[in-house]
Write an enzyme that holds these catalytic residues in place. Structure first.
Site, PDB file in Angstrom:
ATOM      1  N   HIS A 116       0.815  -1.218   0.000  1.00  0.00           N
ATOM      2  CA  HIS A 116       0.000   0.000   0.000  1.00  0.00           C
ATOM      3  C   HIS A 116       0.849   1.269   0.000  1.00  0.00           C
ATOM      4  CE1 HIS A 116      -3.613   2.431   0.924  1.00  0.00           C
ATOM      5  NE2 HIS A 116      -2.809   3.137   1.698  1.00  0.00           N
ATOM      6  N   HIS A 169      -1.930   2.295  -8.045  1.00  0.00           N
ATOM      7  CA  HIS A 169      -2.774   1.629  -9.037  1.00  0.00           C
ATOM      8  C   HIS A 169      -2.961   2.513 -10.249  1.00  0.00           C
ATOM      9  CE1 HIS A 169      -5.768   4.366  -7.353  1.00  0.00           C
ATOM     10  NE2 HIS A 169      -6.574   4.076  -8.351  1.00  0.00           N
TER      11      HIS A 169
END
Length: 352
Positions: A116, A169
């Site tokens: 993350h 992403h």
């Protein structure tokens, strides 16, 4: 690369791309999700001739969740996410809140890493190579859908850009039409070809830039430069030296060199404004030839188009953003505060 396709609880497709051929992906999405209902609609502007996607269901999409509720992290420690497995190398799945759906195209989310707190620039060359392979595979798969005319792989990075999920992403949009920006390139390509008796405009631009002062970095198979008429304060175009229309047409040597060149470019972007600045917000966008018919662009075929990546930031200097105000938003006339030559010089200064 190993590819494993599965389905999420609401029927959306999810695909794992793994570096190891022996990786097994059998995790099941255990969330109690109802099937996704979308209201995507394409409307054409009769004055400008472009198309607009109306997607009211996106008002309810996930918006800046805390890190421990990120839907793009793997499912682990009892928390269920969009990715059923407890780890992954690279994942693609159908967007739960797509701008385009059904006969209006398709939208996919791509997750570069399960970490993350990482960014694309933190990937290894092996990981970045896997991303390129996945982009290529998705371009191939999506191009065969009846509703799809153009495939657009891109990454939005940073809250300033409008990113609502902090996990590293990107996205892939499969449009049912040729996008306005690509259409402009094709018209310029056709006009130049006719005016010069057959010369390719992309080739001419690349040759001029390689010979000029705005080259940022070069490899054997790739070259990156700040364009002569850059729209954004720091904008770099990355081209393969051999013209190809899309990711599918890249040869093995060019694919192999890409991770090294692209990662260096991203890392330079993070150093533009100094070590004490937050990570540089950027948009990274692949431009590929449409897969639909090109009859409206006289004399141009797919092989005339040149695959390239455009990378730019909306930060114009430390602590200040470039906003699209009256001239840009109202008339599409950009005003750039940073001379392209100075931008290129700065991007050379911050080399690793």
């Amino acid at each position: 690369m190993k590819k494993t396709s599965t389905r999420l609880a609401d029927g959306r497709e999810l695909i794992y791309y793994d570096l190891r051929d022996d990786q097994v992906r059998e995790a099941v999405d255990r969330r109690p999700l109802e099937r996704t209902v979308t209201t995507s609609e394409i409307r054409r502007d009769p004055l400008l001739g472009d198309s607009i996607a109306v997607a009211s269901h996106r008002q309810g999409r996930t918006y800046h969740p805390p890190a421990d509720e990120c839907p793009l992290c793997p499912s682990r420690d009892g928390r269920l996410s969009e990715i059923p497995d407890s780890s992954y190398d690279f994942v693609v799945f159908e967007n739960r809140f797509p701008s385009l759906a059904g006969d209006s195209g398709r939208c996919e989310v791509v997750c570069f890493t399960s970490d993350h707190n990482a960014s694309f620039a933190d990937l290894t060359e092996e990981q970045a190579g896997l991303v390129l392979e996945a982009w290529t595979d998705r371009t191939s798969e999506l191009s065969h859908l009846a509703s799809v005319e153009q495939v657009f792989c891109f990454e939005n990075r940073g809250a300033e850009i409008g990113v609502t999920l902090g996990h590293p992403h990107g996205q892939i949009y499969a449009y049912p039409f040729t996008t306005p920006r690509t259409a402009l390139m094709l018209r310029s390509l056709a006009a130049h070809k006719e005016a010069t008796g057959g010369e390719n405009l992309f080739d001419a631009v690349l040759e001029r830039e390689i010979a000029g002062e705005r080259v940022v970095l070069e490899g054997e198979h790739w070259v990156a430069f700040v364009p002569y008429a850059a729209h954004w304060p720091y904008e770099v175009h990355l081209y393969p030296r051999r013209r190809v229309p899309d990711l599918l047409a890249l040869d093995e040597a060019t694919r192999t060199e890409f991770p090294k060149v692209y990662l260096e470019l991203l890392r330079r972007f993070d150093r533009i404004f100094g070590e004490n600045e937050p990570p540089t917000p950027y948009i990274s966008a692949w431009h590929q030839a449409p897969f639909g018919a090109l009859e409206e662009f006289d004399g141009v075929n797919r092989d005339d188009f040149a695959l390239h990546l455009e990378l730019f930031t909306i930060r114009r200097t430390s602590g200040k953003l470039k906003f699209l105000a009256g001239s840009e938003s109202g008339m599409s006339v950009f005003i750039n505060d940073v001379p392209p030559e100075r931008a290129a010089e700065r991007l050379r200064e911050v080399a690793s």
